[in-house]
Design a protein around this motif. Structure first.
Motif, PDB file in Angstrom:
ATOM      1  N   ASN A   1      35.105  20.118  38.413  1.00  0.00           N
ATOM      2  CA  ASN A   1      34.684  21.227  37.543  1.00  0.00           C
ATOM      3  C   ASN A   1      34.042  20.675  36.272  1.00  0.00           C
ATOM      4  OD1 ASN A   1      35.989  22.769  39.426  1.00  0.00           O
ATOM      5  ND2 ASN A   1      37.558  23.548  38.063  1.00  0.00           N
TER       6      ASN A   1
ATOM      7  N   SER B   1      39.413  28.719  32.625  1.00  0.00           N
ATOM      8  CA  SER B   1      39.423  27.783  31.497  1.00  0.00           C
ATOM      9  C   SER B   1      38.516  28.288  30.371  1.00  0.00           C
ATOM     10  CB  SER B   1      38.922  26.421  31.983  1.00  0.00           C
ATOM     11  OG  SER B   1      37.609  26.562  32.505  1.00  0.00           O
TER      12      SER B   1
ATOM     13  N   ASP C   1      29.402  27.915  41.825  1.00  0.00           N
ATOM     14  CA  ASP C   1      30.320  27.154  42.686  1.00  0.00           C
ATOM     15  C   ASP C   1      29.579  26.597  43.899  1.00  0.00           C
ATOM     16  OD1 ASP C   1      32.526  27.615  41.101  1.00  0.00           O
ATOM     17  OD2 ASP C   1      33.313  29.243  42.331  1.00  0.00           O
TER      18      ASP C   1
ATOM     19  N   GLY D   1      33.770  31.019  39.028  1.00  0.00           N
ATOM     20  CA  GLY D   1      34.626  31.169  37.876  1.00  0.00           C
ATOM     21  C   GLY D   1      35.633  32.226  38.291  1.00  0.00           C
TER      22      GLY D   1
ATOM     23  N   ASP E   1      42.802  33.585  42.938  1.00  0.00           N
ATOM     24  CA  ASP E   1      41.981  34.679  42.406  1.00  0.00           C
ATOM     25  C   ASP E   1      42.156  35.933  43.273  1.00  0.00           C
ATOM     26  OD1 ASP E   1      41.114  32.698  40.679  1.00  0.00           O
ATOM     27  OD2 ASP E   1      39.383  32.212  41.918  1.00  0.00           O
TER      28      ASP E   1
ATOM     29  N   GLY F   1      40.032  29.673  45.483  1.00  0.00           N
ATOM     30  CA  GLY F   1      39.936  31.117  45.250  1.00  0.00           C
ATOM     31  C   GLY F   1      41.136  31.903  45.744  1.00  0.00           C
TER      32      GLY F   1
HETATM   33  O1  TA6 Z   1      39.881  29.369  41.689  1.00  0.00           O
HETATM   34  C1  TA6 Z   1      38.686  28.738  42.146  1.00  0.00           C
HETATM   35  C2  TA6 Z   1      37.724  28.742  41.039  1.00  0.00           C
HETATM   36  O2  TA6 Z   1      37.716  30.053  40.604  1.00  0.00           O
HETATM   37  C3  TA6 Z   1      36.315  28.302  41.373  1.00  0.00           C
HETATM   38  O3  TA6 Z   1      35.533  29.411  41.684  1.00  0.00           O
HETATM   39  C4  TA6 Z   1      35.832  27.555  40.131  1.00  0.00           C
HETATM   40  O4  TA6 Z   1      34.799  28.187  39.502  1.00  0.00           O
HETATM   41  C5  TA6 Z   1      37.062  27.269  39.325  1.00  0.00           C
HETATM   42  O5  TA6 Z   1      38.150  27.918  39.956  1.00  0.00           O
HETATM   43  C6  TA6 Z   1      37.086  27.540  37.886  1.00  0.00           C
HETATM   44  O6  TA6 Z   1      38.338  27.264  37.325  1.00  0.00           O
HETATM   45  P1  TA6 Z   1      38.527  26.838  35.808  1.00  0.00           P
HETATM   46  O7  TA6 Z   1      40.004  26.724  35.644  1.00  0.00           O
HETATM   47  O8  TA6 Z   1      37.789  25.534  35.614  1.00  0.00           O
HETATM   48  O9  TA6 Z   1      37.940  27.922  34.963  1.00  0.00           O
END
Ligand code: TA6
Length: 314
Positions: free
Chosen positions: A110, A143, A12, A37, A253, A250
Motif C-alpha cells: 500500500n 488509513s 487497487d 480504499g 470491508d 476486502g
Molecule cells: O481492505 C482492502 C483494502 O480496502 C484495499 O482495497 C486497499 O485499498 C486497502 O485496503 C487500503 O487500506 P488502508 O488501511 O491502507 O487504507
C-alpha cells in the motif's frame, strides 16, 4: 442514504502470478484495476445489497481521475452509488495485491497516499457536514493520508454524533485510539488491531477492553473464526460453517457493509452478525478481489452459527 468516508482512497491493482518467489521475476497471468480504499469497497457492497450510498474522501491527480472513471463505470445495482469525493492536488495512491496462484496467498503493498493540505481538509469537513444532513449512518474507513492530523477521525466521529448519525469507525493504530475516545457507535478491529490497541490477544478480554475505551459496540473480526461482538445489548460469537480458502482482500470491508446495512434496516444483532460473516466469507470466495460471490452469500447466510455468550451483557 448511507455515507462512507475514505480519506485515503486507492486505485487497487491485483496481479496473479503462478508462484511468488522472492528475488525472481514473475509473469503476471491476470490483473485487475479497481476503485478502492476501504470505504469504497464498503460502498460497492452496500449498493449491491440495495442501499443508496454516497462516497466521500479525497481523490486527485491522474490516478484520482482513473479511480473516479472506474467508479462511474461500475455495473448498475439495485441502488445508487454517488461520488462526492473532494479533489486534492496530489495523486491518489495505488495499492498492489499479488496473488500467488499456487498457494492462494496474497501479498499486499500500500502506497502512503497524497499529501493533503489544510485547505483541502477544511473542504472535506464542509462537504462531510453537508452530507451528514441526509445520512442514515456513516462509516469512516482506512488509513490517513500524509498531512491529515492523527486526531482526524475523532473530529469526524464528533461531527456525526452531533448530527445524530450512527457512526462506525474502521481504522487502526493511533487514529483508532484517538477515534475511539470520541465515542463511535461501532468499531470493527481485526485481531492484530485489537492487540495493538489493548495489548491483549485474548479476543473476549481485548474486545471488552476496547469497549471500555469509548466505543459503544466492538465487533472483532477474527478471520476464519468469524466475529465476536461486544455490544450494550449482549455478547455474541458468529462463526462461518467452515473455513474457506481464497483472497481475503476486502473481506473486512464487506463485513462493515453487512453491519451497516443491518443497522440501517434495524435488524437484531444476531441477524447483523450473520450477514457480516456471510458477506466476508463470500468475499474470500469471490474470483475477483474485493467482490462478493452472491450465490455463496445466500447459501452461507442461514448456516452462520450464532452463539450468545453466557456472561450476557458486555
Ligand atoms: O481492505 C482492502 C483494502 O480496502 C484495499 O482495497 C486497499 O485499498 C486497502 O485496503 C487500503 O487500506 P488502508 O488501511 O491502507 O487504507
Amino acid at each position: 442514504m448511507i455515507l462512507t468516508v475514505t480519506l485515503n482512497t486507492a486505485l487497487d491493482l491485483t496481479y496473479s502470478v503462478p508462484a511468488l518467489v522472492p528475488h525472481s521475476s514473475h509473469r503476471v497471468t491476470d490483473l485487475s484495476e479497481r476503485p478502492g480504499g476501504k470505504g469504497l469497497n464498503v460502498a460497492r457492497v452496500l449498493t449491491a445489497l440495495g442501499h443508496d450510498t454516497v462516497v466521500t474522501g479525497f481523490a486527485g491527480g491522474a490516478t484520482g481521475t482513473v479511480l473516479r472513471d472506474l467508479l462511474a463505470a461500475l455495473p448498475r445495482q439495485k441502488a445508487t452509488l454517488t461520488d462526492a469525493l473532494v479533489p486534492v492536488s496530489g495523486d491518489t495512491r495505488r495499492t498492489l495485491a499479488v496473488v500467488d496462484a499456487a498457494t492462494g496467498d496474497t501479498t499486499q503493498f500500500n502506497e502512503a497516499g497524497p499529501h493533503v493540505t489544510a485547505d483541502e481538509w477544511t473542504a472535506l469537513l464542509g462537504a462531510y457536514a453537508e452530507l451528514l444532513k441526509t445520512a442514515d449512518a456513516v462509516a469512516l474507513c482506512g488509513s490517513l493520508p500524509p498531512g491529515i492530523h492523527v486526531g482526524a477521525y475523532g473530529e469526524l466521529v464528533r461531527l456525526a454524533r452531533t448530527a445524530g448519525v450512527p457512526v462506525l469507525l474502521d481504522t487502526s493504530g493511533e487514529p483508532l485510539r484517538r477515534g475511539i475516545a470520541a465515542r463511535p457507535d461501532l468499531i470493527k478491529p481485526n485481531a492484530d488491531e485489537l492487540a495493538q490497541l489493548t495489548g491483549s490477544r485474548e479476543p473476549l478480554r481485548a474486545t471488552r477492553d476496547a469497549r471500555r475505551r469509548g466505543a459503544h459496540g466492538v465487533i472483532a473480526s477474527l478471520g476464519p473464526d468469524g466475529m465476536l461482538a461486544v455490544t450494550p445489548d449482549g455478547v455474541w460469537r458468529a462463526s462461518p460453517p467452515a473455513p474457506v480458502k481464497g483472497n481475503p482482500t476486502g473481506a473486512g470491508d464487506s463485513a462493515v457493509a453487512g453491519l451497516l446495512s443491518g443497522l440501517a434496516e434495524s435488524l437484531s444483532w444476531p441477524d447483523r452478525l450473520r450477514r457480516a460473516v456471510a458477506l466476508s466469507t463470500a468475499t474470500v470466495l469471490a474470483p475477483t478481489a474485493g467482490d462478493f460471490d452472491r450465490t455463496a452469500y445466500e447459501e452461507l447466510l442461514p448456516r452462520v452459527a450464532i452463539e450468545e455468550h453466557a456472561a450476557g451483557a458486555a
